[in-house]
Design a protein around this motif. Structure first.
Motif, PDB file in Angstrom:
ATOM      1  N   CYS A  50      43.632  27.817  36.189  1.00  0.00           N
ATOM      2  CA  CYS A  50      44.621  28.871  35.936  1.00  0.00           C
ATOM      3  C   CYS A  50      43.958  30.230  35.721  1.00  0.00           C
ATOM      4  O   CYS A  50      44.474  31.259  36.173  1.00  0.00           O
ATOM      5  CB  CYS A  50      45.483  28.495  34.731  1.00  0.00           C
ATOM      6  SG  CYS A  50      46.626  27.125  35.046  1.00  0.00           S
TER       7      CYS A  50
ATOM      8  N   TRP B  70      46.307  33.274  36.075  1.00  0.00           N
ATOM      9  CA  TRP B  70      47.492  32.711  35.431  1.00  0.00           C
ATOM     10  C   TRP B  70      48.779  32.978  36.212  1.00  0.00           C
ATOM     11  O   TRP B  70      49.870  32.951  35.657  1.00  0.00           O
ATOM     12  CB  TRP B  70      47.624  33.220  33.992  1.00  0.00           C
ATOM     13  CG  TRP B  70      46.462  32.793  33.153  1.00  0.00           C
ATOM     14  CD1 TRP B  70      45.330  33.513  32.890  1.00  0.00           C
ATOM     15  CD2 TRP B  70      46.282  31.522  32.514  1.00  0.00           C
ATOM     16  NE1 TRP B  70      44.456  32.781  32.117  1.00  0.00           N
ATOM     17  CE2 TRP B  70      45.014  31.555  31.863  1.00  0.00           C
ATOM     18  CE3 TRP B  70      47.067  30.372  32.404  1.00  0.00           C
ATOM     19  CZ2 TRP B  70      44.520  30.476  31.132  1.00  0.00           C
ATOM     20  CZ3 TRP B  70      46.573  29.297  31.670  1.00  0.00           C
ATOM     21  CH2 TRP B  70      45.317  29.363  31.050  1.00  0.00           C
TER      22      TRP B  70
ATOM     23  N   ALA C 248      51.502  29.835  36.566  1.00  0.00           N
ATOM     24  CA  ALA C 248      50.717  28.851  35.808  1.00  0.00           C
ATOM     25  C   ALA C 248      51.476  27.546  35.595  1.00  0.00           C
ATOM     26  O   ALA C 248      50.886  26.461  35.672  1.00  0.00           O
ATOM     27  CB  ALA C 248      50.300  29.443  34.466  1.00  0.00           C
TER      28      ALA C 248
END
Length: 257
Positions: free
Chosen positions: A76, A81, A84
């Motif tokens: 991630c 991210w 995510a």
């Protein structure tokens, strides 16, 4: 087991994060995840650490299955991210197709712990029962070495209590029964389980200001029935930690009203 999960804590932690970066690179190229570069057999009877609480000699080489979570963190982070939750779901589905990935997904019990997700996790680990049975496991009690049966009973006592109460027989059969019931549970089925299990969670909740109200079965049934679909799905598996979180939420709402 992926070879990078064997070693001292610092080395395994770093290798797992780098594996996550490798997964991210392939995910960006192809939308899939690569298999580990190297697998190693865990000798029968060898101990696998499945929870960080039990890992108190971190400088010693060991099988550290719980650090598989670092792969997801590295993945991630390498993707900044983005998406995510979607990536996490995809990576869990990918690792559930392997024995050790299935065991990690079952024991780590990352959110969501819904009926659907818990059934998938249990069915995956049950599918790999034989290859996982020869190892021994350290979970949350220091020095307590568990069999596979002991590990799953300790980690899924809440699921057995909620979805397979009063049933006798081998643990594997009871887990299969719980998974089957969770996989086919309707909202009404889950509401009945939640209404039954909330009072069991209540003694574990500390500092509640409206304990008597929260102990009222009619109040619990009413609040469970009024949950929006997303909130209901999140706690539908009746995991104790999710029940406690909901009790604290309701207590704060009662205080504010």
């Amino acid at each position: 087991m992926p070879s990078f999960l064997r070693g001292a804590w610092l080395a395994v932690s770093g290798m797992a994060r780098r594996e996550g970066e490798r997964c991210a690179a392939q995910y960006l190229r192809e939308g899939s995840f690569p298999a580990p570069r190297e697998l190693s057999a865990v000798p029968p009877g060898e101990v696998v650490v499945v929870h960080e609480v039990a890992d108190f000699q971190r400088e010693r080489p060991a099988w550290r299955l719980y650090l598989l979570s670092n792969v997801l963190e590295g993945l991630c982070e390498a993707l900044d991210w983005r998406n995510a939750f979607q990536v996490s779901d995809l990576y869990e589905a990918f690792r559930r197709e392997t024995p050790w990935g299935a065991l990690h997904a079952a024991v780590a019990q990352e959110a969501p712990r819904s009926t659907e997700r818990t059934a998938l996790r249990l069915r995956s680990v049950l599918r790999f029962w034989e290859p996982l049975q020869s190892a021994r496991y350290l979970y949350k009690t220091l020095g307590a070495v568990l069999t596979l049966e002991g590990l799953l009973e300790a980690s899924h006592d809440w699921a057995l209590q909620a979805w397979c109460p009063m049933e006798d027989g081998p643990l594997r059969t009871r887990l299969e029964m719980a998974a089957e019931r969770m996989a086919h549970a309707t909202r009404e089925d889950s509401e009945a389980v939640l209404a039954r299990e909330m009072p069991r969670a209540l003694p574990h909740a500390k500092g509640l200001k409206h304990r008597s109200r929260l102990a009222d079965p009619s109040f619990v049934r009413q609040r469970v029935a009024a949950l929006d679909p997303a909130s209901f799905e999140r706690m539908s598996g009746a995991c104790t930690s999710d029940l406690l979180e909901t009790l604290y939420d309701w207590d704060r709402e009662l205080e504010a009203s």
